[in-house]
Enzyme design. Structure first.
Site, PDB file in Angstrom:
ATOM      1  N   GLY A  38       0.778  -1.231   0.000  1.00 55.66           N
ATOM      2  CA  GLY A  38       0.000   0.000   0.000  1.00 55.66           C
ATOM      3  C   GLY A  38       0.810   1.282   0.000  1.00 55.66           C
ATOM      4  CG  ASP A  94      -1.914   1.918   2.761  1.00 57.05           C
ATOM      5  OD1 ASP A  94      -1.759   1.626   3.974  1.00 57.05           O
ATOM      6  OD2 ASP A  94      -2.410   1.124   1.943  1.00 57.05           O
ATOM      7  CG  ASP A  97      -8.944   0.878   9.420  1.00 61.55           C
ATOM      8  OD1 ASP A  97      -9.716   1.593  10.060  1.00 61.55           O
ATOM      9  OD2 ASP A  97      -9.328  -0.159   8.832  1.00 61.55           O
ATOM     10  NE  ARG A 161      -2.089  -3.181  -4.049  1.00 65.04           N
ATOM     11  CZ  ARG A 161      -2.297  -3.363  -2.747  1.00 65.04           C
ATOM     12  NH1 ARG A 161      -2.284  -2.330  -1.942  1.00 65.04           N
ATOM     13  NH2 ARG A 161      -2.517  -4.566  -2.259  1.00 65.04           N
TER      14      ARG A 161
HETATM   15  P1  IMP Z   1      -4.779  -1.257  10.271  1.00 68.99           P
HETATM   16  O1  IMP Z   1      -3.825  -2.360  10.600  1.00 68.99           O
HETATM   17  O2  IMP Z   1      -6.190  -1.587  10.642  1.00 68.99           O
HETATM   18  O3  IMP Z   1      -4.352   0.100  10.779  1.00 68.99           O
HETATM   19  O4  IMP Z   1      -4.909  -1.151   8.716  1.00 68.99           O
HETATM   20  C1  IMP Z   1      -3.854  -0.983   7.917  1.00 68.99           C
HETATM   21  C2  IMP Z   1      -4.056  -1.702   6.586  1.00 68.99           C
HETATM   22  O5  IMP Z   1      -5.434  -2.036   6.312  1.00 68.99           O
HETATM   23  C3  IMP Z   1      -3.621  -0.777   5.502  1.00 68.99           C
HETATM   24  O6  IMP Z   1      -2.240  -0.912   5.221  1.00 68.99           O
HETATM   25  C4  IMP Z   1      -4.521  -1.170   4.355  1.00 68.99           C
HETATM   26  O7  IMP Z   1      -3.898  -2.200   3.612  1.00 68.99           O
HETATM   27  C5  IMP Z   1      -5.778  -1.710   4.984  1.00 68.99           C
HETATM   28  N1  IMP Z   1      -6.885  -0.712   4.969  1.00 68.99           N
HETATM   29  C6  IMP Z   1      -7.476  -0.150   6.036  1.00 68.99           C
HETATM   30  N2  IMP Z   1      -8.436   0.717   5.661  1.00 68.99           N
HETATM   31  C7  IMP Z   1      -8.467   0.694   4.320  1.00 68.99           C
HETATM   32  C8  IMP Z   1      -9.266   1.389   3.322  1.00 68.99           C
HETATM   33  O8  IMP Z   1     -10.142   2.227   3.590  1.00 68.99           O
HETATM   34  N3  IMP Z   1      -8.991   1.086   2.033  1.00 68.99           N
HETATM   35  C9  IMP Z   1      -8.023   0.193   1.663  1.00 68.99           C
HETATM   36  N4  IMP Z   1      -7.257  -0.467   2.547  1.00 68.99           N
HETATM   37  C10 IMP Z   1      -7.469  -0.221   3.873  1.00 68.99           C
HETATM   38 MG    MG Z   2      -4.449  -3.465   1.705  1.00 67.47          MG
END
Ligand code: IMP
Ligand code: MG
Length: 172
Positions: A38, A94, A97, A161
């Site tokens: 990402g 990227d 979340d 992407r």
């Molecule tokens: P986290 O571990 O929940 O913070 O999420 C990180 C990963 O989840 C990112 O590197 C993305 O690959 C994926 N992700 C989270 N939210 C989105 C979104 O809205 N669109 C696309 N990918 C997302």
């Molecule tokens: Mg992803």
């Protein structure tokens, strides 16, 4: 598709982040560590906006999404990781979340004898972090609402992407 953040807005924000990181890391052994896949466009643009010497490396993290209540399994692949002993590392991803990916990566880098680790994300979702996550990003370009976005590295099922802007997929 609805555009949430334009290409010009991204460019201006990346320029701003690059200047900030350059000022913070001047004279330090900086390594930018992009999280695959990402962060690809983001890290490629950001490195060209940081006008102090630095290295660039990559690490892979993939989360297999679980249900709403059960987090998916996190896999970290350090095969591409360069030697970061004594380096000041900035992890570049990227989006922040739930925060689970960057938290797991920081835990993983604890074994590498780095001098410091900070995090830099393009997008930071306005939501509660996952249980047990206390981390917040050190650098971010945009706060966004809790919606699913694609483009500039972000995918849906490995598509989109390549889009030069951040867009919101229509529901359904
Ligand atoms: P986290 O571990 O929940 O913070 O999420 C990180 C990963 O989840 C990112 O590197 C993305 O690959 C994926 N992700 C989270 N939210 C989105 C979104 O809205 N669109 C696309 N990918 C997302
Ligand atoms: Mg992803």
């Amino acid at each position: 598709m609805k555009t949430l953040i334009t290409q010009a807005e991204i460019a201006a924000a990346v320029d701003r982040l690059g200047k900030q990181i350059a000022a913070d890391y001047a004279g330090k052994p900086l390594t930018l560590l992009g999280v695959l896949h990402g962060s690809l466009p983001f890290v490629a643009d950001l490195m060209r906006r940081i006008d102090v010497p630095h290295r660039v490396g990559l690490v892979q993290a993939s989360s297999y999404r679980g249900t709403a209540t059960t987090p998916g399994e996190m896999r970290i692949d350090t095969n591409l990781l360069p030697d970061i002993t004594g380096r000041d590392v900035v992890l570049v991803d990227d989006i922040f979340d739930t925060g689970r990916t960057l938290t797991a990566l920081i835990d993983c880098l604890a074994a590498e004898n780095v001098n410091s680790v900070k995090t830099c994300v393009l997008l930071w979702k306005d939501r509660d972090p996952a249980e047990g996550v206390t981390l917040t990003p050190d650098y971010h370009a945009f706060r966004i609402p809790d919606r699913f976005v694609v483009g500039y590295g972000l995918d849906h099922d490995d598509e989109y992407r390549h889009l030069p802007f951040i867009g919101e997929l229509p529901a359904g």
